[in-house]
Design a protein around this motif. Sequence first.
Motif, PDB file in Angstrom:
ATOM      1  N   GLN A  46       0.840  -1.197   0.000  1.00  0.00           N
ATOM      2  CA  GLN A  46       0.000   0.000   0.000  1.00  0.00           C
ATOM      3  C   GLN A  46       0.875   1.247   0.000  1.00  0.00           C
ATOM      4  OE1 GLN A  46      -0.454   2.426   2.670  1.00  0.00           O
ATOM      5  NE2 GLN A  46       1.233   1.460   3.791  1.00  0.00           N
ATOM      6  N   THR A  47       0.318   2.313  -0.531  1.00  0.00           N
ATOM      7  CA  THR A  47       0.931   3.640  -0.473  1.00  0.00           C
ATOM      8  C   THR A  47      -0.173   4.614  -0.097  1.00  0.00           C
ATOM      9  OG1 THR A  47       2.602   3.134  -2.141  1.00  0.00           O
ATOM     10  CG2 THR A  47       2.119   5.453  -1.778  1.00  0.00           C
ATOM     11  N   VAL A  52      -1.499  -1.498  -3.380  1.00  0.00           N
ATOM     12  CA  VAL A  52      -0.511  -1.640  -4.449  1.00  0.00           C
ATOM     13  C   VAL A  52      -0.377  -3.124  -4.788  1.00  0.00           C
ATOM     14  CG1 VAL A  52       1.937  -1.360  -5.040  1.00  0.00           C
ATOM     15  CG2 VAL A  52       0.762   0.423  -3.718  1.00  0.00           C
ATOM     16  N   LEU A  55       5.335  -3.026  -8.248  1.00  0.00           N
ATOM     17  CA  LEU A  55       6.067  -1.834  -8.677  1.00  0.00           C
ATOM     18  C   LEU A  55       6.932  -2.198  -9.868  1.00  0.00           C
ATOM     19  CD1 LEU A  55       7.433  -0.336  -5.327  1.00  0.00           C
ATOM     20  CD2 LEU A  55       5.367   0.317  -6.564  1.00  0.00           C
ATOM     21  N   GLU A 134       3.906   2.611  -9.833  1.00  0.00           N
ATOM     22  CA  GLU A 134       3.061   1.878  -8.907  1.00  0.00           C
ATOM     23  C   GLU A 134       1.854   1.342  -9.656  1.00  0.00           C
ATOM     24  OE1 GLU A 134       3.693   3.865  -4.607  1.00  0.00           O
ATOM     25  OE2 GLU A 134       2.695   5.181  -6.067  1.00  0.00           O
ATOM     26  N   HIS A 135       1.611   0.041  -9.519  1.00  0.00           N
ATOM     27  CA  HIS A 135       0.442  -0.601 -10.109  1.00  0.00           C
ATOM     28  C   HIS A 135      -0.546  -0.853  -8.967  1.00  0.00           C
ATOM     29  CE1 HIS A 135       2.362  -1.349 -14.009  1.00  0.00           C
ATOM     30  NE2 HIS A 135       3.457  -1.559 -13.304  1.00  0.00           N
ATOM     31  N   TRP A 136      -1.693  -0.151  -9.013  1.00  0.00           N
ATOM     32  CA  TRP A 136      -2.660  -0.222  -7.929  1.00  0.00           C
ATOM     33  C   TRP A 136      -3.758  -1.242  -8.200  1.00  0.00           C
ATOM     34  CZ3 TRP A 136      -1.546   5.198  -9.238  1.00  0.00           C
ATOM     35  CH2 TRP A 136      -0.601   5.765  -8.374  1.00  0.00           C
ATOM     36  N   SER A 141      -2.205   3.075 -12.684  1.00  0.00           N
ATOM     37  CA  SER A 141      -0.771   3.060 -12.390  1.00  0.00           C
ATOM     38  C   SER A 141      -0.211   4.442 -12.656  1.00  0.00           C
ATOM     39  CB  SER A 141      -0.049   2.010 -13.237  1.00  0.00           C
ATOM     40  OG  SER A 141      -0.187   2.312 -14.608  1.00  0.00           O
TER      41      SER A 141
END
Length: 154
Positions: A46-47, A52, A55, A134-136, A141
């Motif tokens: 997570q961010t 997330v 990456l 970042e791929h959420w 992303s």
Amino acid sequence: MTSSVASTDDHFLITFAPLSVEEVYHQADHPHNGAVVVMSGTVRDQTDGKAVLSLEYQAYEPMALKVFQSIAQDIRQRWPEVNRIAIHHRTGHLKISEISVLVAVGCPHRAEAFTACQYAIDTLKHNAPIWKKEHWADGSSSWVNIGACEQENA
């Protein structure tokens, strides 16, 4: 592809291959050491509360390796007792919990080793030409400079 530069007994690496804590520790170890401090940066899930999935890292390798060398030079000026430094960074697609960066500092005394290691990672994050995507979980992303990420999460 793997790029590395070594000067003196230091070791700097940018690679698609998985990073090894054991290898970076060994590269920072020395008979004069009373401490080897290793910082391992990993991909978290997570961010800022946003889930997330993974990456992706890219680097301008020649310049990033020069930044790593500059960090080592700065460390030696500030903490001359430091005897070995290793800085390794991944590129490519990384899954949750994979190691993205390793920094190891070997020194006769632990206080200087901890301080120099923190300086190395903080300076790397601010100065190295390394970007992450970042791929959420929601399917979106976004690319960001790792230094910009540190500013947002500070």
